[in-house]
Write an enzyme that holds these catalytic residues in place. Structure first.
Site, PDB file in Angstrom:
ATOM      1  N   LYS A 119       0.852  -1.205   0.000  1.00  0.00           N
ATOM      2  CA  LYS A 119       0.000   0.000   0.000  1.00  0.00           C
ATOM      3  C   LYS A 119       0.884   1.251   0.000  1.00  0.00           C
ATOM      4  CE  LYS A 119      -1.721   1.621   4.022  1.00  0.00           C
ATOM      5  NZ  LYS A 119      -1.555   3.044   4.404  1.00  0.00           N
ATOM      6  N   ASN A 120       1.864   1.276   0.902  1.00  0.00           N
ATOM      7  CA  ASN A 120       2.638   2.498   1.094  1.00  0.00           C
ATOM      8  C   ASN A 120       3.703   2.732   0.031  1.00  0.00           C
ATOM      9  OD1 ASN A 120       1.035   3.115   3.216  1.00  0.00           O
ATOM     10  ND2 ASN A 120       2.527   2.618   4.807  1.00  0.00           N
ATOM     11  N   ARG A 178      -4.978  10.972   4.360  1.00  0.00           N
ATOM     12  CA  ARG A 178      -4.004  12.051   4.463  1.00  0.00           C
ATOM     13  C   ARG A 178      -2.854  11.858   3.488  1.00  0.00           C
ATOM     14  NH1 ARG A 178       0.225  11.798   6.809  1.00  0.00           N
ATOM     15  NH2 ARG A 178       0.176  13.978   7.399  1.00  0.00           N
ATOM     16  N   CYS A 180      -4.932  12.816  12.605  1.00  0.00           N
ATOM     17  CA  CYS A 180      -5.719  11.589  12.473  1.00  0.00           C
ATOM     18  C   CYS A 180      -5.658  10.937  13.855  1.00  0.00           C
ATOM     19  CB  CYS A 180      -5.153  10.677  11.390  1.00  0.00           C
ATOM     20  SG  CYS A 180      -3.607   9.930  11.858  1.00  0.00           S
ATOM     21  N   ARG A 190       0.277  14.693  12.707  1.00  0.00           N
ATOM     22  CA  ARG A 190       0.666  14.435  11.312  1.00  0.00           C
ATOM     23  C   ARG A 190       0.932  15.732  10.531  1.00  0.00           C
ATOM     24  NH1 ARG A 190      -1.094   9.212  10.255  1.00  0.00           N
ATOM     25  NH2 ARG A 190       0.579   9.094   8.715  1.00  0.00           N
ATOM     26  N   PRO A 191       1.801  16.624  11.010  1.00  0.00           N
ATOM     27  CA  PRO A 191       2.076  17.866  10.283  1.00  0.00           C
ATOM     28  C   PRO A 191       2.782  17.593   8.950  1.00  0.00           C
ATOM     29  CG  PRO A 191       3.679  17.567  12.019  1.00  0.00           C
ATOM     30  CD  PRO A 191       2.661  16.480  12.199  1.00  0.00           C
ATOM     31  N   ASP A 239       4.969  20.157   7.790  1.00  0.00           N
ATOM     32  CA  ASP A 239       5.889  21.305   7.748  1.00  0.00           C
ATOM     33  C   ASP A 239       7.189  20.982   7.010  1.00  0.00           C
ATOM     34  OD1 ASP A 239       6.049  19.603  10.091  1.00  0.00           O
ATOM     35  OD2 ASP A 239       7.700  20.868  10.752  1.00  0.00           O
ATOM     36  N   ASP A 282       4.467   0.740  12.312  1.00  0.00           N
ATOM     37  CA  ASP A 282       3.270   0.110  11.735  1.00  0.00           C
ATOM     38  C   ASP A 282       3.096  -1.340  12.193  1.00  0.00           C
ATOM     39  OD1 ASP A 282       3.376   1.802   8.497  1.00  0.00           O
ATOM     40  OD2 ASP A 282       2.823   2.464  10.501  1.00  0.00           O
ATOM     41  N   ILE A 333       7.573   7.325  17.320  1.00  0.00           N
ATOM     42  CA  ILE A 333       7.249   8.033  16.079  1.00  0.00           C
ATOM     43  C   ILE A 333       5.973   8.856  16.213  1.00  0.00           C
ATOM     44  CG2 ILE A 333       6.771   7.773  13.605  1.00  0.00           C
ATOM     45  CD1 ILE A 333       9.577   6.820  14.307  1.00  0.00           C
ATOM     46  N   ARG A 364      -8.631  -0.230   4.690  1.00  0.00           N
ATOM     47  CA  ARG A 364      -7.733   0.752   4.082  1.00  0.00           C
ATOM     48  C   ARG A 364      -6.401   0.106   3.707  1.00  0.00           C
ATOM     49  NH1 ARG A 364      -7.045   6.297   6.973  1.00  0.00           N
ATOM     50  NH2 ARG A 364      -5.784   6.370   5.104  1.00  0.00           N
TER      51      ARG A 364
HETATM   52  C1  EPZ Z   1       4.242   7.110   6.530  1.00  0.00           C
HETATM   53  O1  EPZ Z   1       3.449   8.146   7.058  1.00  0.00           O
HETATM   54  C2  EPZ Z   1       3.319   5.903   6.385  1.00  0.00           C
HETATM   55  N1  EPZ Z   1       2.230   6.228   5.455  1.00  0.00           N
HETATM   56  C3  EPZ Z   1       2.746   5.536   7.757  1.00  0.00           C
HETATM   57  O2  EPZ Z   1       1.971   4.359   7.589  1.00  0.00           O
HETATM   58  C4  EPZ Z   1       3.906   5.218   8.697  1.00  0.00           C
HETATM   59  O3  EPZ Z   1       3.393   4.931   9.976  1.00  0.00           O
HETATM   60  C5  EPZ Z   1       4.853   6.426   8.765  1.00  0.00           C
HETATM   61  O4  EPZ Z   1       5.305   6.767   7.446  1.00  0.00           O
HETATM   62  C6  EPZ Z   1       6.073   6.154   9.629  1.00  0.00           C
HETATM   63  O5  EPZ Z   1       6.755   5.039   9.137  1.00  0.00           O
HETATM   64  C7  EPZ Z   1       2.487   6.203   4.122  1.00  0.00           C
HETATM   65  O6  EPZ Z   1       3.591   5.921   3.677  1.00  0.00           O
HETATM   66  C8  EPZ Z   1       1.332   6.531   3.226  1.00  0.00           C
HETATM   67  P1  EPZ Z   1       6.199  10.498   8.611  1.00  0.00           P
HETATM   68  P2  EPZ Z   1       4.032   9.658   7.084  1.00  0.00           P
HETATM   69  O7  EPZ Z   1       6.053  11.759   7.827  1.00  0.00           O
HETATM   70  O8  EPZ Z   1       4.916   9.888   5.938  1.00  0.00           O
HETATM   71  C9  EPZ Z   1       6.690  13.805  11.921  1.00  0.00           C
HETATM   72  C10 EPZ Z   1       0.104   2.983   7.834  1.00  0.00           C
HETATM   73  O9  EPZ Z   1      -0.322   2.431   8.860  1.00  0.00           O
HETATM   74  N2  EPZ Z   1       6.617  14.766  10.800  1.00  0.00           N
HETATM   75  O10 EPZ Z   1       7.371   9.623   8.364  1.00  0.00           O
HETATM   76  O11 EPZ Z   1       2.880  10.574   7.280  1.00  0.00           O
HETATM   77  C11 EPZ Z   1       5.347  13.130  12.170  1.00  0.00           C
HETATM   78  O12 EPZ Z   1       4.552  13.915  13.018  1.00  0.00           O
HETATM   79  C12 EPZ Z   1       0.564   4.425   7.884  1.00  0.00           C
HETATM   80  O13 EPZ Z   1       0.232   2.424   6.721  1.00  0.00           O
HETATM   81  C13 EPZ Z   1       6.786  16.111  11.041  1.00  0.00           C
HETATM   82  O14 EPZ Z   1       7.005  16.521  12.174  1.00  0.00           O
HETATM   83  O15 EPZ Z   1       4.891   9.629   8.406  1.00  0.00           O
HETATM   84  C14 EPZ Z   1       5.732  11.816  12.792  1.00  0.00           C
HETATM   85  O16 EPZ Z   1       5.919  12.008  14.180  1.00  0.00           O
HETATM   86  C15 EPZ Z   1       0.253   5.064   9.230  1.00  0.00           C
HETATM   87  N3  EPZ Z   1       6.706  16.985  10.014  1.00  0.00           N
HETATM   88  C16 EPZ Z   1       7.087  11.492  12.163  1.00  0.00           C
HETATM   89  O17 EPZ Z   1       7.558  12.719  11.573  1.00  0.00           O
HETATM   90  C17 EPZ Z   1       6.457  16.566   8.732  1.00  0.00           C
HETATM   91  O18 EPZ Z   1       6.402  17.410   7.811  1.00  0.00           O
HETATM   92  C18 EPZ Z   1       7.030  10.444  11.078  1.00  0.00           C
HETATM   93  O19 EPZ Z   1       6.067  10.881  10.149  1.00  0.00           O
HETATM   94  C19 EPZ Z   1       6.272  15.188   8.493  1.00  0.00           C
HETATM   95  C20 EPZ Z   1       6.362  14.302   9.539  1.00  0.00           C
END
Ligand code: EPZ
Length: 421
Positions: free
Chosen positions: A22-23, A92, A116, A121-122, A124, A306, A328, A398
């Site tokens: 999926k990812n 998202r 969510c 989930r920012p 930035d 995950d 995380i 999902r």
């Molecule tokens: C991806 O989400 C995955 N989704 C998530 O899988 C997975 O849990 C996550 O990576 C971590 O491995 C997809 O790939 C579609 P991140 P993502 O940005 O990219 C912080 C599932 O169950 N952060 O790596 O949204 C954030 O708050 C889903 O399949 C910022 O601060 O995760 C978090 O604490 C759930 N600023 C950490 O980084 C930003 O701009 C990791 O988030 C972006 C992220």
């Protein structure tokens, strides 16, 4: 809303095919916005999130056709630059159109994904990286507007504060059409990032270092449509590994890439689960009680967040005290209260959960709250004594393709109840 009913206590045995990731599919489908023409992606899982992404691509003017196991994209030019709230609120990961749209059209208007169940989930880091490439971003009534500079995005040296997975993917897509060289430092190393880089390179991009924490992209490239078969879903595979062990079974996973699961496999082996390669397949066997574990989730190649909810079931069936630190996401423990209603003994203090092993879990009526928590409740139901009803299973749809069919084929007593509650 549908429910899944499980009569627990039956061990899982047999072969299970692992679906495409999926990812990996989500960013790759969004990357098809970058090249005009017909692209064909095979081994795409049939999931709600894939259907949402297809709807988003159609909204942007691209023709998408989903057939069993494949998605064909015909991009004859984009007719919109906006990802509307209606679609982003469902998923998202819709934010993954941001990089391709700004790179291709010079502008994008994307509804802020908002938080969510598992956290704020920012995005930035996504926006800061685009600004480093010369883009201008403004917040407007819940939407973010991003404009490339007059001459288009420019290559930049970007250091990510957090190794964000979709942030790395968005910025890689933006950089392939930017003028000049981009360096992404502290980049995410997940296999899904590597898979996206493979697709972009096949399309004509010049990318080095995907899978390490420094990725370099030389732009701009002329990009062409391609055919590609999506890598197996490592989290689906991990979920089945844990389910087999918790039910005292032995299963054979087909299509899995074991090297994408080293941290999980190491933890399962420490717990007493046997996991062996069998040609291209993987055989896993185990039964409770498991040796206790101390785990902290971490960016890849660390233990995947995950898989945190799922392995907590295995810890609950352990012979001692285990601990799980979720580093995380700030709110990814909502499965704990539901597992405790099934007889688990888990105490949460902030981001650390302490799990005292119990003899048996008991079936109960439980509520799914997010995708991986749903998987955890289903595993608990499979291992529990008695009947478990998991409500709001739209969460699980999902991210898991036909999960009750796959588990049923392994001997589980599991069925889906269509419902409107
Ligand atoms: C991806 O989400 C995955 N989704 C998530 O899988 C997975 O849990 C996550 O990576 C971590 O491995 C997809 O790939 C579609 P991140 P993502 O940005 O990219 C912080 C599932 O169950 N952060 O790596 O949204 C954030 O708050 C889903 O399949 C910022 O601060 O995760 C978090 O604490 C759930 N600023 C950490 O980084 C930003 O701009 C990791 O988030 C972006 C992220």
């Amino acid at each position: 809303m549908d429910s899944i009913v499980i009569r627990g206590g039956r061990s899982l045995h047999g072969d299970v095919p692992i679906s495409g990731s999926k990812n990996a599919s989500l960013p790759i489908l969004c990357a098809s916005l970058l090249a005009e023409g017909k692209s064909v992606f095979r081994n795409v899982p049939d999931l709600r999130d894939i259907r949402t992404t297809s709807a988003l691509l159609r909204h942007l003017g691209v023709h998408v056709e989903q057939t069993p196991g494949a998605v064909t994209v015909r991009n004859n030019g984009l007719t919109a630059h906006e990802a509307p709230y209606e679609l982003v609120k469902q998923m998202r990961a819709s934010v993954l159109v941001l990089g391709p749209l700004v790179a291709r059209l010079g502008r994008a208007r994307v509804s802020l994904p908002g938080g969510c169940a598992i956290g704020a989930r920012p995005i930035d880091e996504h926006l800061r990286g685009l600004e480093a490439m010369g883009a201008h971003t403004t917040l407007d009534h819940g939407y973010v507007d991003v404009y490339a500079p007059a001459g288009g995005l420019r290559g930049a040296s970007i250091v990510l504060e957090a190794p964000t997975v979709t942030g790395t993917e968005n910025l890689m897509c933006a950089a392939v059409l930017a003028e000049g060289r981009t360096t992404l430092s502290n980049a995410a190393r997940e296999p899904e990032v590597v898979e996206l880089a493979k697709v972009l390179i096949k399309m004509g991009a010049k990318i080095h270092g995907a899978g390490t924490d420094v990725i370099t992209i030389a732009g701009p490239s002329t990009l062409n449509p391609i055919e590609h078969s999506i890598v197996a879903d490592r989290i689906e595979a991990g979920t089945f590994l844990v389910a087999a062990a918790c039910t005292g079974g032995e299963i054979r996973l087909k299509g899995v890439v074991l090297d994408h699961l080293t941290a999980l496999v190491a933890a399962l082996r420490r717990a007493g689960v046997t996991i062996e390669r069998d040609g291209a397949a993987v055989v896993a066997a185990g039964k409770p009680p498991f040796a206790p574990l101390e785990i902290s989730t971490a960016p890849y190649p660390g233990f995947p967040t995950d898989m945190q909810a799922q392995i907590m079931v295995l810890m609950s069936l352990g012979a001692g005290m285990s601990t799980m630190a979720e580093t995380i996401f700030e709110n990814r423990f909502m499965h704990i209260s539901e597992l405790n209603r099934m007889g688990a003994n888990i105490v949460q203090e902030g981001r650390v959960a302490t799990v005292s092993g119990v003899e048996r879990l008991q079936g109960a009526e439980v509520m799914a709250t997010d995708l991986r928590a749903s998987a955890s409740l289903i595993i608990a139901g499979l291992a529990a004594e008695g009947t478990t009803t998991v409500r709001r299973v739209y969460h699980i749809d999902r991210g898991y393709e036909a999960i009750e069919r796959k588990l049923g084929a392994l001997g589980a007593d599991i069925s889906r109840i269509e419902g409107n509650l």
